[in-house]
Design a protein around this motif. Structure first.
Motif, PDB file in Angstrom:
ATOM      1  N   LYS A 139       0.847  -1.180   0.000  1.00  0.00           N
ATOM      2  CA  LYS A 139       0.000   0.000   0.000  1.00  0.00           C
ATOM      3  C   LYS A 139       0.886   1.234   0.000  1.00  0.00           C
ATOM      4  CE  LYS A 139      -3.648  -2.264   2.710  1.00  0.00           C
ATOM      5  NZ  LYS A 139      -4.427  -2.220   3.978  1.00  0.00           N
ATOM      6  N   THR A 192      -6.793   4.846 -14.059  1.00  0.00           N
ATOM      7  CA  THR A 192      -6.554   4.119 -12.819  1.00  0.00           C
ATOM      8  C   THR A 192      -5.150   3.544 -12.825  1.00  0.00           C
ATOM      9  OG1 THR A 192      -8.880   3.542 -12.473  1.00  0.00           O
ATOM     10  CG2 THR A 192      -7.246   2.147 -11.404  1.00  0.00           C
ATOM     11  N   THR A 213      -3.353   0.744 -11.243  1.00  0.00           N
ATOM     12  CA  THR A 213      -3.691  -0.465 -10.489  1.00  0.00           C
ATOM     13  C   THR A 213      -2.631  -0.811  -9.457  1.00  0.00           C
ATOM     14  OG1 THR A 213      -2.681  -1.890 -12.171  1.00  0.00           O
ATOM     15  CG2 THR A 213      -5.026  -1.382 -12.416  1.00  0.00           C
ATOM     16  N   GLY A 273      -3.727   1.828  -6.571  1.00  0.00           N
ATOM     17  CA  GLY A 273      -5.145   1.897  -6.221  1.00  0.00           C
ATOM     18  C   GLY A 273      -5.693   3.310  -6.287  1.00  0.00           C
ATOM     19  N   TYR A 309     -17.949  11.330 -10.082  1.00  0.00           N
ATOM     20  CA  TYR A 309     -17.419  11.190  -8.718  1.00  0.00           C
ATOM     21  C   TYR A 309     -17.315  12.558  -8.057  1.00  0.00           C
ATOM     22  CZ  TYR A 309     -15.987   6.558 -10.374  1.00  0.00           C
ATOM     23  OH  TYR A 309     -15.976   5.290 -10.898  1.00  0.00           O
ATOM     24  N   ASP A 356      -9.442   7.803  -4.452  1.00  0.00           N
ATOM     25  CA  ASP A 356      -9.197   6.385  -4.205  1.00  0.00           C
ATOM     26  C   ASP A 356     -10.163   5.543  -5.030  1.00  0.00           C
ATOM     27  OD1 ASP A 356      -7.185   6.749  -2.205  1.00  0.00           O
ATOM     28  OD2 ASP A 356      -8.762   7.319  -0.802  1.00  0.00           O
ATOM     29  N   VAL A 357      -9.639   4.528  -5.693  1.00  0.00           N
ATOM     30  CA  VAL A 357     -10.482   3.665  -6.516  1.00  0.00           C
ATOM     31  C   VAL A 357     -11.575   3.009  -5.704  1.00  0.00           C
ATOM     32  CG1 VAL A 357     -10.488   1.551  -7.886  1.00  0.00           C
ATOM     33  CG2 VAL A 357      -8.713   3.247  -8.262  1.00  0.00           C
ATOM     34  N   ASP A 358     -11.241   2.586  -4.476  1.00  0.00           N
ATOM     35  CA  ASP A 358     -12.206   1.845  -3.666  1.00  0.00           C
ATOM     36  C   ASP A 358     -13.075   2.742  -2.799  1.00  0.00           C
ATOM     37  OD1 ASP A 358     -10.311   2.676  -1.869  1.00  0.00           O
ATOM     38  OD2 ASP A 358      -9.838   0.673  -1.089  1.00  0.00           O
ATOM     39  N   SER A 359     -13.030   4.048  -3.033  1.00  0.00           N
ATOM     40  CA  SER A 359     -13.870   4.962  -2.262  1.00  0.00           C
ATOM     41  C   SER A 359     -15.342   4.757  -2.626  1.00  0.00           C
ATOM     42  CB  SER A 359     -13.463   6.415  -2.515  1.00  0.00           C
ATOM     43  OG  SER A 359     -14.392   7.294  -1.908  1.00  0.00           O
ATOM     44  N   PRO A 360     -16.257   4.742  -1.657  1.00  0.00           N
ATOM     45  CA  PRO A 360     -17.687   4.547  -1.951  1.00  0.00           C
ATOM     46  C   PRO A 360     -18.393   5.815  -2.395  1.00  0.00           C
ATOM     47  CG  PRO A 360     -17.373   4.774   0.410  1.00  0.00           C
ATOM     48  CD  PRO A 360     -15.996   4.819  -0.204  1.00  0.00           C
ATOM     49  N   GLN A 420     -19.673   8.932  -4.461  1.00  0.00           N
ATOM     50  CA  GLN A 420     -19.921   9.358  -5.839  1.00  0.00           C
ATOM     51  C   GLN A 420     -20.842  10.564  -5.857  1.00  0.00           C
ATOM     52  OE1 GLN A 420     -20.578   5.105  -7.676  1.00  0.00           O
ATOM     53  NE2 GLN A 420     -20.208   6.542  -9.310  1.00  0.00           N
TER      54      GLN A 420
END
Length: 415
Positions: free
Chosen positions: A36, A254, A256, A259, A288, A409-413, A415
């Motif tokens: 990370k 992105t 990868t 992240g 987003y 962050d890609v994994d952020s919820p 939007q």
């Protein structure tokens, strides 16, 4: 059939399977597969005059570094003079040799190391070296209140200031500057530079390696002073900096390996730091709403140090408003959300083209003194004529109006 033996074998099978899974999970935690990008460690927010701000979700400075929680710095002391970074999986030398080397001499020193029983030590790349920076650091001037703190976690790593030159805490990376020579010296094609990070004052720049661009060594008879840098060795591998990009087809890219999701386009125009924070906070690119100004480590992860031309970013994926890079008017400095600890009225930027400086405040000609991929700092607001960011060694070009590339962050919820 022996029922008891069958049950015993079955239980033993379960035990072996459980042990194997446990071992694999431990290995995964400590290898590059779970790497990370570490946070900067900055814990306070600052205004444009360098005063500490009380954290607030409604602050005019929403989105600066300390208001965004990243992957906190996490280390394990192995008890044998080595430190493992639990984010990157890299193993580091706990102490450092308090001696300055040319880059070539540093490489020989590291090649002969057997610290912790390992013989595969090496000089870190500039991205690896920057990963252990802690931006709660500050180098105070004599008479200032408080205490100087190196830009590294001294609860984990050993660090010694140079008592004669406390600001000179430069450490080598293995990353050679390949875009051009550094400074303004022309003999043998100019001076070869390699990037280093200064753990005393919190900057990246290119330093004289001890060689010229043509590969010949600088001789004492040349009259060229090469101060050299310190070394903190590393071993292992991390996939964080592979810059493995995916174009999402919606003006976002992105990475990868980290992240992180980035804006494909830059901001289209430069702006001051306060405007940059507001620009990021109000962005709604690709649907987003959680875009932000990247912190120093996030921004530096985008730099393509191996590319031989300007700008120092992968232009197969990222668009750049500027296409010509020949003078200070073409400065391609990008704001980070990270305040610079020595001068808290400034914020860090990363240069994606030349990093301009001149010999001293009285000089008039600027050169690519620090190299594309350098991290310096600029006043957060105001006019360049009101400031002079000079040291005994150089005087940086002051821009103040810098560029922005949004990140989330890609994994952020959100939007």
């Amino acid at each position: 059939m022996n029922i008891s033996k069958h049950v015993f074998d079955k239980q033993r099978g379960y035990a072996l399977a459980f042990s194997l899974l446990f071992m694999l999970s431990v290995q995964a935690e400590n290898t590059s597969t779970s790497a990370k990008l570490p946070d900067t460690g900055q814990s306070k927010q600052y205004d444009t005059k360098g005063h500490v701000l009380v954290p607030s979700n409604t602050s005019f400075y929403t989105g600066q570094d300390a208001s965004v929680q990243g992957n906190r710095l996490r280390y394990r002391d192995n008890g044998d003079g080595t430190i493992t970074d639990l984010n990157t999986g890299l193993m580091w030398q706990k102490a450092h040799q308090f001696k300055r080397y040319t880059l070539q001499a540093a490489q020989k020193y590291v090649e002969n190391m057997t610290l912790g029983g390992y013989s595969d030590w090496r000089i870190p790349s500039i991205k690896e070296l920057y990963s252990i920076a802690n931006f709660d650091g500050q180098l105070l001037k004599p008479g200032d209140k408080g205490e100087s703190q190196p830009y590294i976690d001294t609860n984990v790593f050993d660090y010694t200031y140079d008592k004669h030159l406390p600001f000179a805490g430069q450490f080598w990376s293995s990353t050679i500057y390949v875009k051009n020579a550094i400074q303004n010296f022309s003999q043998h094609g100019g001076l070869q530079g390699a990037f280093g990070f200064n753990f005393s004052d919190g900057h990246i720049k290119a330093y004289e390696t001890g060689r010229y661009i043509d590969g010949s060594d600088i001789q004492s008879s040349d009259g060229m002073f090469v101060p050299g840098c310190f070394v903190r060795a590393v071993r292992g591998y991390t996939p964080l900096y592979q810059m493995d990009y995916v174009d999402n087809g919606d003006k976002t890219i992105t990475d990868t390996s980290t992240g992180l999701m980035w804006a494909k386009n830059d901001s289209g125009m430069p702006m001051n730091w306060v405007e940059a924070l507001a620009y990021a906070d109000n962005a709604s690119l690709a649907g987003y709403s959680d875009w932000r100004l990247p912190n120093s480590k996030e921004l530096q992860s985008l730099v393509d140090y191996e590319k031989a031309t300007f700008p120092a970013i992968n232009t197969q994926y990222f668009n750049t408003t500027l296409t010509t890079f020949s003078s200070t008017e073409d400065s391609y400095y990008f704001w980070s959300s990270t305040t610079q600890g020595d001068f808290k009225w400034t914020a860090n930027y990363v240069s994606f083209a030349q990093a301009w400086s001149k010999k001293n405040a009285k000089a008039t000609q600027y050169y690519d003194w620090h190299g594309a991929g350098a991290q310096r700092s600029d006043p957060k607001t105001g006019s360049p004529k009101d400031y002079e960011l000079a040291s005994e060694m150089a005087s940086d070009y002051i821009s103040i109006e810098n560029w922005v590339r949004l990140v989330r962050d890609v994994d952020s919820p959100n939007q």
